[in-house]
Write a protein that holds these residues in place. Structure first.
Motif, PDB file in Angstrom:
ATOM      1  N   SER A   1       0.826  -1.213   0.000  1.00 40.20           N
ATOM      2  CA  SER A   1       0.000   0.000   0.000  1.00 40.20           C
ATOM      3  C   SER A   1       0.857   1.258   0.000  1.00 40.20           C
ATOM      4  O   SER A   1       0.440   2.303  -0.494  1.00 40.20           O
ATOM      5  CB  SER A   1      -0.963  -0.004   1.193  1.00 40.20           C
ATOM      6  OG  SER A   1      -0.268   0.136   2.405  1.00 40.20           O
ATOM      7  N   LEU A   2       2.070   1.154   0.531  1.00 38.16           N
ATOM      8  CA  LEU A   2       2.969   2.301   0.580  1.00 38.16           C
ATOM      9  C   LEU A   2       3.807   2.457  -0.681  1.00 38.16           C
ATOM     10  O   LEU A   2       4.113   3.567  -1.096  1.00 38.16           O
ATOM     11  CB  LEU A   2       3.911   2.171   1.781  1.00 38.16           C
ATOM     12  CG  LEU A   2       3.238   2.250   3.147  1.00 38.16           C
ATOM     13  CD1 LEU A   2       4.213   1.837   4.232  1.00 38.16           C
ATOM     14  CD2 LEU A   2       2.703   3.636   3.398  1.00 38.16           C
TER      15      LEU A   2
ATOM     16  N   THR B   1      -2.714   6.631   2.096  1.00 36.62           N
ATOM     17  CA  THR B   1      -3.599   7.730   1.694  1.00 36.62           C
ATOM     18  C   THR B   1      -2.849   9.059   1.644  1.00 36.62           C
ATOM     19  O   THR B   1      -3.341  10.017   1.061  1.00 36.62           O
ATOM     20  CB  THR B   1      -4.785   7.851   2.676  1.00 36.62           C
ATOM     21  OG1 THR B   1      -4.288   8.119   3.981  1.00 36.62           O
ATOM     22  CG2 THR B   1      -5.614   6.595   2.677  1.00 36.62           C
ATOM     23  N   CYS B   2      -1.676   9.110   2.275  1.00 36.78           N
ATOM     24  CA  CYS B   2      -0.900  10.350   2.331  1.00 36.78           C
ATOM     25  C   CYS B   2       0.107  10.457   1.193  1.00 36.78           C
ATOM     26  O   CYS B   2       0.671  11.513   0.982  1.00 36.78           O
ATOM     27  CB  CYS B   2      -0.149  10.417   3.654  1.00 36.78           C
ATOM     28  SG  CYS B   2      -1.210  10.365   5.094  1.00 36.78           S
TER      29      CYS B   2
ATOM     30  N   VAL C   1      -1.143   0.580  11.034  1.00 36.35           N
ATOM     31  CA  VAL C   1      -0.713   1.979  11.080  1.00 36.35           C
ATOM     32  C   VAL C   1      -0.018   2.348   9.771  1.00 36.35           C
ATOM     33  O   VAL C   1      -0.278   3.417   9.196  1.00 36.35           O
ATOM     34  CB  VAL C   1       0.216   2.236  12.287  1.00 36.35           C
ATOM     35  CG1 VAL C   1       0.908   3.591  12.167  1.00 36.35           C
ATOM     36  CG2 VAL C   1      -0.558   2.155  13.589  1.00 36.35           C
ATOM     37  N   ALA C   2       0.841   1.468   9.294  1.00 37.09           N
ATOM     38  CA  ALA C   2       1.566   1.744   8.039  1.00 37.09           C
ATOM     39  C   ALA C   2       0.598   1.940   6.872  1.00 37.09           C
ATOM     40  O   ALA C   2       0.824   2.794   6.015  1.00 37.09           O
ATOM     41  CB  ALA C   2       2.539   0.605   7.739  1.00 37.09           C
ATOM     42  N   GLY C   3      -0.487   1.171   6.862  1.00 38.67           N
ATOM     43  CA  GLY C   3      -1.458   1.284   5.782  1.00 38.67           C
ATOM     44  C   GLY C   3      -2.141   2.633   5.691  1.00 38.67           C
ATOM     45  O   GLY C   3      -2.595   3.043   4.625  1.00 38.67           O
TER      46      GLY C   3
ATOM     47  N   MET D   1      -4.302   2.441  -2.709  1.00 38.82           N
ATOM     48  CA  MET D   1      -5.592   2.386  -1.998  1.00 38.82           C
ATOM     49  C   MET D   1      -6.219   0.992  -2.079  1.00 38.82           C
ATOM     50  O   MET D   1      -6.883   0.555  -1.135  1.00 38.82           O
ATOM     51  CB  MET D   1      -6.555   3.444  -2.550  1.00 38.82           C
ATOM     52  CG  MET D   1      -6.195   4.864  -2.129  1.00 38.82           C
ATOM     53  SD  MET D   1      -6.058   5.074  -0.326  1.00 38.82           S
ATOM     54  CE  MET D   1      -7.711   4.695   0.186  1.00 38.82           C
ATOM     55  N   VAL D   2      -6.004   0.292  -3.174  1.00 44.10           N
ATOM     56  CA  VAL D   2      -6.528  -1.074  -3.287  1.00 44.10           C
ATOM     57  C   VAL D   2      -5.856  -1.960  -2.254  1.00 44.10           C
ATOM     58  O   VAL D   2      -6.519  -2.726  -1.542  1.00 44.10           O
ATOM     59  CB  VAL D   2      -6.307  -1.632  -4.717  1.00 44.10           C
ATOM     60  CG1 VAL D   2      -6.658  -3.113  -4.788  1.00 44.10           C
ATOM     61  CG2 VAL D   2      -7.101  -0.831  -5.723  1.00 44.10           C
ATOM     62  N   TRP D   3      -4.520  -1.851  -2.149  1.00 43.97           N
ATOM     63  CA  TRP D   3      -3.792  -2.663  -1.164  1.00 43.97           C
ATOM     64  C   TRP D   3      -4.188  -2.262   0.254  1.00 43.97           C
ATOM     65  O   TRP D   3      -4.316  -3.114   1.133  1.00 43.97           O
ATOM     66  CB  TRP D   3      -2.291  -2.517  -1.356  1.00 43.97           C
ATOM     67  CG  TRP D   3      -1.787  -2.955  -2.691  1.00 43.97           C
ATOM     68  CD1 TRP D   3      -1.028  -2.220  -3.548  1.00 43.97           C
ATOM     69  CD2 TRP D   3      -2.013  -4.213  -3.334  1.00 43.97           C
ATOM     70  NE1 TRP D   3      -0.762  -2.940  -4.690  1.00 43.97           N
ATOM     71  CE2 TRP D   3      -1.360  -4.172  -4.579  1.00 43.97           C
ATOM     72  CE3 TRP D   3      -2.709  -5.370  -2.990  1.00 43.97           C
ATOM     73  CZ2 TRP D   3      -1.367  -5.232  -5.475  1.00 43.97           C
ATOM     74  CZ3 TRP D   3      -2.724  -6.436  -3.885  1.00 43.97           C
ATOM     75  CH2 TRP D   3      -2.061  -6.359  -5.101  1.00 43.97           C
TER      76      TRP D   3
END
Length: 152
Positions: free
Chosen positions: A31-32, A150-151, A144-146, A39-41
């Motif tokens: 996701s990162l 979004t950022c 938290v990493a996920g 966003m899918v991940w």
């Protein structure tokens, strides 16, 4: 009975428990790092977190059914608690990551605290609470990493 209580972590439990972390450990960095599909991940990460939170709630249902020596009040309390993680997990799949993450993490922490309470009422293997703490910690860090997907 004391000998069984102090047995080391069974190999199958270790494989299944730690193996259950693999989706967390794959989806959080995906996701990162995958800016196109982040966003899918991230959504997959929170859906998996919700499923696992619901699953661990079911552990208490099974223990409530099978543990000898619980009072009826204790047994009822464990049955009632066992559905709370699913009730926490369900809305988390509807929320965006900044809202889903704290909800799921709070659910995992609350469940670990309930595990500690249960350990005081039941004879659980010595490996159970340390395993739950490790699994909960890794899941929480990944959740938290996920949020940071979004950022990016």
């Amino acid at each position: 009975m004391a000998e069984q209580h102090s047995l080391p972590l069974p190999r199958t439990v270790a494989w299944l428990g730690y193996g259950g972390l693999l989706p967390f450990l794959a989806l959080a960095p995906a996701s990162l790092l995958d800016h196109h599909h982040g966003m899918v991940w991230s959504d997959a990460l929170y859906a998996y977190g919700a499923i696992i939170l619901s699953f661990i709630g079911a552990l208490h249902w099974g223990l409530a059914m099978s543990l000898p020596g619980l009072t009826e009040r204790q047994r009822s309390a464990w049955f009632m608690w066992s559905i709370v993680p699913a009730l926490i997990a369900w809305p988390a799949v509807l929320f965006s990551p900044p809202l889903a993450a704290p909800l799921l993490i709070a659910g995992f922490i609350a469940h670990y605290l309930q595990d500690r309470r249960l350990a005081g009422q039941a004879t659980l293997p010595d490996w159970y609470l340390p395993l739950r703490l490790r699994l909960t910690s890794v899941a929480a860090v990944c959740l938290v990493a996920g949020v940071f997907a979004t950022c990016v």
